[in-house]
Scaffold this active site. Structure first.
Site, PDB file in Angstrom:
ATOM      1  N   LYS A  78      -5.998   1.873   4.090  1.00 28.51           N
ATOM      2  CA  LYS A  78      -5.262   2.547   3.843  1.00 28.51           C
ATOM      3  C   LYS A  78      -5.775   3.302   2.627  1.00 28.51           C
ATOM      4  CE  LYS A  78      -1.733   0.484   1.310  1.00 28.51           C
ATOM      5  NZ  LYS A  78      -0.373  -0.679   0.862  1.00 28.51           N
ATOM      6  N   SER A 159       3.937  -2.244   1.703  1.00 30.45           N
ATOM      7  CA  SER A 159       3.558  -0.573   1.890  1.00 30.45           C
ATOM      8  C   SER A 159       2.515  -0.227   2.787  1.00 30.45           C
ATOM      9  CB  SER A 159       3.345  -0.243   0.307  1.00 30.45           C
ATOM     10  OG  SER A 159       2.381  -0.731   0.279  1.00 30.45           O
ATOM     11  N   SER A 183       3.133  -6.607  -0.745  1.00 29.27           N
ATOM     12  CA  SER A 183       2.361  -5.241   0.512  1.00 29.27           C
ATOM     13  C   SER A 183       1.279  -5.244   1.368  1.00 29.27           C
ATOM     14  CB  SER A 183       2.627  -4.008  -0.376  1.00 29.27           C
ATOM     15  OG  SER A 183       3.784  -3.229  -0.908  1.00 29.27           O
TER      16      SER A 183
END
Length: 495
Positions: A78, A159, A183
């Site tokens: 990420k 996210s 998330s």
């Protein structure tokens, strides 16, 4: 090639150990899959050359008996984790082009154990969002499609939407995610994969771009519970550079997957049956209860009375901390700089151009609740509510070992569907936020398909630092669910 990309992390590890495949072969297959899947917009930065270098180094280490727990396994990161010499943007224009001179502790741990980096994954800007539509680099697409034949592009959740999309689409064996209010777990549910948020303090936050410092926690996103256990073992560990890191031994999470939950008590919180909850969510929840009961677990009713206040309290605490953390992006030291006639004007121009709408909204909310005259009325009160939420869980764990709930209040929705309604978007985290506010470990496991043919996840929440029980119960639930469905584009390929 699809044979290699369809392997689980555990299967790939075993094949590498048995010398049936090499890390270079495995990595080349995934590099090709990343190129083929670019239409999903899951990656911000691809690092194929670096991946192959790391794979070659891994293949050279193995014959010397130096294989680590993640040796030779290609994963993606990420874009919130700082990676030395590789662009790290947090999904924001204000950090575009920023190449850290250091490595986050979590990624350093993974590289220490032999993992291979395929690239950096797209995400909601500064991890603020539940749909992965707030990224400066454009929305990420979910590889799943509705079964009604409509070709609507769906959100992957957020996210960590890039992470979920990449893992579901077989572009990476696994990925790192971060979870502030859901998330990791919510996008895992939307994309039909496994995602675990460990206990706050289990994984170091050092080198992870901060959103809300008292909530952010790194965790793995994988296709199976066993894979999550393997990867979490590498990511976790005490870090003296992080003052919120907890000095506890990292257990053998994989060894916890005994398949035996007889005698364990599973709590069902009555407050999670919210008004207007779709029948399919209630149905899959009941199915999860039945699976665990059949496996020998005892089902008990528990009460978490302050659950209803978790979401509003979260949306005071998180923006307040974001407001403080994002003050460092001023155009002076790194990232974007937009000139102005005065220093203040340069700050204003840089932040106006560098931050997106959702980030600006949350910074303004956070600044307001921290301002003189409102601090006690909002922020302090929200922190008190947070304490009550943690006490609710403490009380519940006197009666049970884990809590079972739905992960999300719906299946994945279409891109743009809730874009103009921030409140509707925030409600996506209604089931995940309470565990985040209490700092507890939570995992989402794919449990079935909704009426629209899209994945639905179930969530297990455990005691602090008891990821072992959470993983054990999750493993049993995963076996009972027998979830083998895959996105339509992959369904025709051999499993």
């Amino acid at each position: 090639m699809s044979e290699l990309t369809n392997l689980t992390l555990a299967d790939a590890r075993d094949k590498l150990a048995a010398k049936e495949i090499t890390s270079v072969e495995l990595t080349e297959a995934h590099v090709a899959a990343v190129e083929a899947g670019r239409s999903l917009n899951a990656f911000v930065t691809e690092t194929p050359e670096k991946a192959l270098e790391m794979a070659e180094a891994s293949d050279a280490r193995r014959p010397k008996g130096e294989a680590g727990a993640m040796e030779g396994l290609p994963i993606a990161i990420k874009d919130l984790f700082c990676t030395e010499g590789v662009q790290t943007t947090a999904g924001s224009h204000i950090l575009e082009g920023f190449k850290p001179t250091y490595e986050s502790t979590v990624t350093a741990n993974l590289w220490r154990d032999g993992a291979v980096m395929l690239g950096k994954l797209n995400m909601d800007e500064f991890a603020m969002g539940s749909a992965n539509i707030t990224s400066h680099f454009g929305a990420v697409k979910n590889p799943w499609k509705r079964s009604d034949g409509s070709n609507a592009e769906l959100v992957p959740g957020g996210s960590s939407g890039g992470s979920a999309s990449a893992v579901a689409a077989r572009m990476a064996l696994a990925a790192t995610g971060t979870d502030t209010g859901g998330s990791i777990r919510q996008p895992a549910s939307f994309c039909g994969i496994v995602g675990i948020k460990p206990t706050y303090g289990r994984c170091s936050r050092w080198g992870v771009v901060a959103f809300a410092s008292s909530l952010d926690q790194a965790g793995p996103m994988t296709r199976t519970v066993r894979d999550a256990a393997i990867m979490l073992g590498s990511m976790a560990g005490f870090d003296p550079k992080d003052s919120t890191s907890v000095d506890r031994e990292v257990p053998d999470f994989e060894a916890a997957l005994t398949g035996d939950v007889r005698g364990l008590k599973v709590g069902i919180p009555r407050e999670y049956r919210i008004d207007g909850m779709p029948a399919e969510i209630d149905r899959v929840w009941q199915q999860g209860i039945d699976w665990l009961k059949d496996a020998g677990a005892e089902i008990v009713d528990v009460s978490l009375p302050h659950t209803r206040y978790a979401l509003p309290a979260y949306y005071i605490v998180a923006p307040a901390e974001a407001s403080s953390n994002l003050a460092r992006y001023d155009g002076v030291r790194y990232g974007l700089r937009v000139p102005g006639k005065t220093l203040n004007e340069m700050y204003e121009n840089t932040r106006a151009e560098g931050f997106g709408q959702e980030v600006k909204r949350r910074v303004m909310i956070g600044t307001y609740v921290l301002s003189a005259g409102y601090y006690d009325a909002y922020y302090l009160k929200a922190q008190k509510v947070r304490t009550l939420i943690a006490k609710d869980f403490e009380e519940a764990y006197r009666q049970c070992d884990v809590v079972l709930t739905p992960t999300a209040p719906s299946t994945a929705f279409a891109i743009g569907e809730k874009q103009d309604d921030p409140i509707a978007m925030y409600l996506n985290d209604v089931f995940t936020v309470p565990a985040s506010m209490a700092g507890l470990p939570g995992i989402s496991v794919p449990a079935g398909l909704g009426d629209d043919g899209l994945p639905l996840g179930l969530q297990l929440i455990g005691r602090p630092f008891d990821e072992e029980t959470v993983l054990k119960v999750a493993g049993v639930m995963e076996t009972a669910a027998g979830f083998t469905a895959r996105p339509a584009a992959l369904a025709a390929e051999p499993a």
